[in-house]
Write an enzyme that holds these catalytic residues in place. Structure first.
Site, PDB file in Angstrom:
ATOM      1  N   TRP A 157      -8.240  -7.237   4.236  1.00  0.00           N
ATOM      2  CA  TRP A 157      -6.927  -7.882   4.239  1.00  0.00           C
ATOM      3  C   TRP A 157      -6.806  -8.885   5.385  1.00  0.00           C
ATOM      4  O   TRP A 157      -7.429  -8.730   6.421  1.00  0.00           O
ATOM      5  CB  TRP A 157      -5.835  -6.828   4.369  1.00  0.00           C
ATOM      6  CG  TRP A 157      -5.942  -5.756   3.334  1.00  0.00           C
ATOM      7  CD1 TRP A 157      -6.240  -4.444   3.543  1.00  0.00           C
ATOM      8  CD2 TRP A 157      -5.787  -5.915   1.919  1.00  0.00           C
ATOM      9  NE1 TRP A 157      -6.284  -3.768   2.348  1.00  0.00           N
ATOM     10  CE2 TRP A 157      -6.011  -4.646   1.333  1.00  0.00           C
ATOM     11  CE3 TRP A 157      -5.487  -7.006   1.091  1.00  0.00           C
ATOM     12  CZ2 TRP A 157      -5.933  -4.441  -0.037  1.00  0.00           C
ATOM     13  CZ3 TRP A 157      -5.417  -6.809  -0.272  1.00  0.00           C
ATOM     14  CH2 TRP A 157      -5.640  -5.528  -0.814  1.00  0.00           C
ATOM     15  N   CYS A 211       0.818  -1.211   0.000  1.00  0.00           N
ATOM     16  CA  CYS A 211       0.000   0.000   0.000  1.00  0.00           C
ATOM     17  C   CYS A 211       0.856   1.267   0.000  1.00  0.00           C
ATOM     18  O   CYS A 211       1.654   1.481   0.915  1.00  0.00           O
ATOM     19  CB  CYS A 211      -0.909  -0.006   1.233  1.00  0.00           C
ATOM     20  SG  CYS A 211      -1.878   1.498   1.426  1.00  0.00           S
TER      21      CYS A 211
END
Length: 331
Positions: free
Chosen positions: A74, A40
């Site tokens: 996630w 990310c």
């Protein structure tokens, strides 16, 4: 928003706490835990600060695996290279951390997330906010004066940083997503043009300031904002998000030189960059974009070597598509 209000009504606004002396969250060793994903770019900001300011003793991490995301977000998987279990609660999924603080939480289960073990609640999950205060959050506990004095928002450069940050974050950091995730041709066309206009402008600023950083000889917030996106650009965004009007390595020699220096020569940048996490996250999480989940092997190398220390030898590049040139004039 107070904790009681969060639990009563549920928030989708996130958490906005700050670690500071005399505040609700004071700087203490063994008190905080940082949840990140190495894929990310937003979590990368906090991880960069952690490395550059040597905050590992104060901010241990748990790292989610890069795919699949799934409906519940996630997950943790210690069997995936460089991913970890949830070291605090042994949670299976990231969303379980959010619901530990707010059982009625309505927002996204994003990273980074900063957890306070003392109060058993979330401190902050907004990377742009952390970028501003995290660099000095533990200064009172850092003994090395050289590390303590590192400042990414120095007083003499605040105005320039504040001027550049809005379009850098909107047109470049978020611009790749605006173009890449748009479901229509018209929407993609609308967003890919200002993305490259902004890259043209960033190339010009770097060239005018003479490096090695965006504003010259000082590493600032702008470098920490731009790096996570630029380092992913050729390796992911060009093919996956169709941002292929140009590449960093071919069309932006000054920006590419800036990238080479950070990655190869500045502590914290290479150490916080994991291309397996980055590439497999995008290519194996977005079934609507890449339904076969095949991850390209290239480009190789991910970041070129051959840094040019004499920036006067660099010639400024650009993407010269007519629509990009026209948009560049308006920036």
């Amino acid at each position: 928003m107070a904790k009681a209000e969060i639990h009563e009504y549920g928030t989708d606004d996130g958490w906005h706490g700050v670690i500071k002396e005399g505040g609700e969250f004071s700087p203490e060793k063994h008190r905080y835990h940082l949840y990140i994903g190495l894929f990310c770019p937003f979590a990368h900001r906090a991880n960069l600060i952690r490395h550059i300011k040597h905050l590992q003793p104060f901010l241990p991490t748990s790292i989610v695996r890069p795919y699949p995301k799934g409906e519940v977000g996630w997950r943790f998987d210690e069997n995936y290279p460089n991913a970890t279990p949830d070291h605090l609660f042994n949670s299976r999924f990231m969303h379980q951390l959010y619901f530990r603080d707010d059982q009625a939480y309505k927002g996204k289960y994003s990273v980074p997330l900063l957890w306070d073990k003392k109060t058993n609640r979330i401190v902050n999950n907004e990377s742009l906010e952390m970028l501003r205060w995290l660099p000095h959050a533990f200064d009172s506990l850092i003994e090395d004066e050289k590390i303590r004095s590192i400042d990414f928002y120095p007083p003499d450069l605040k105005d320039k940083i504040d001027e550049i940050t809005p379009w850098l974050t909107s047109l470049i950091c978020s611009g790749v997503y605006k173009a890449g995730f748009h479901p229509t041709q018209e929407g993609y066309d609308e967003h890919v043009v200002p993305l490259f206009a902004a890259l043209n402008k960033l190339e010009k600023i770097l060239h005018n300031n003479g490096g090695p950083y965006i504003l010259g000889d000082k590493l600032t917030e702008l470098d920490l904002l731009a790096y996570p996106t630029v380092v992913r650009f050729d390796t992911v965004y060009v093919q996956h998000f169709k941002t292929n009007l140009g590449t960093i390595r071919h069309d932006y020699p000054v920006l590419n030189n800036w990238l080479k220096n950070l990655y190869h020569n500045v502590e914290g940048f290479k150490e916080s960059t994991d291309f397996q996490h980055i590439k497999e996250n995008y290519t194996k999480s977005h079934k609507d974009i890449n339904p076969l989940s095949i991850t390209p092997m290239g480009p190789y190398p991910e970041v070129e070597d051959g840094y040019e220390s004499d920036w006067s030898n660099l010639k400024r590049g650009e993407v010269s598509h007519p629509l990009v040139v026209e948009a560049s004039r308006k920036l």
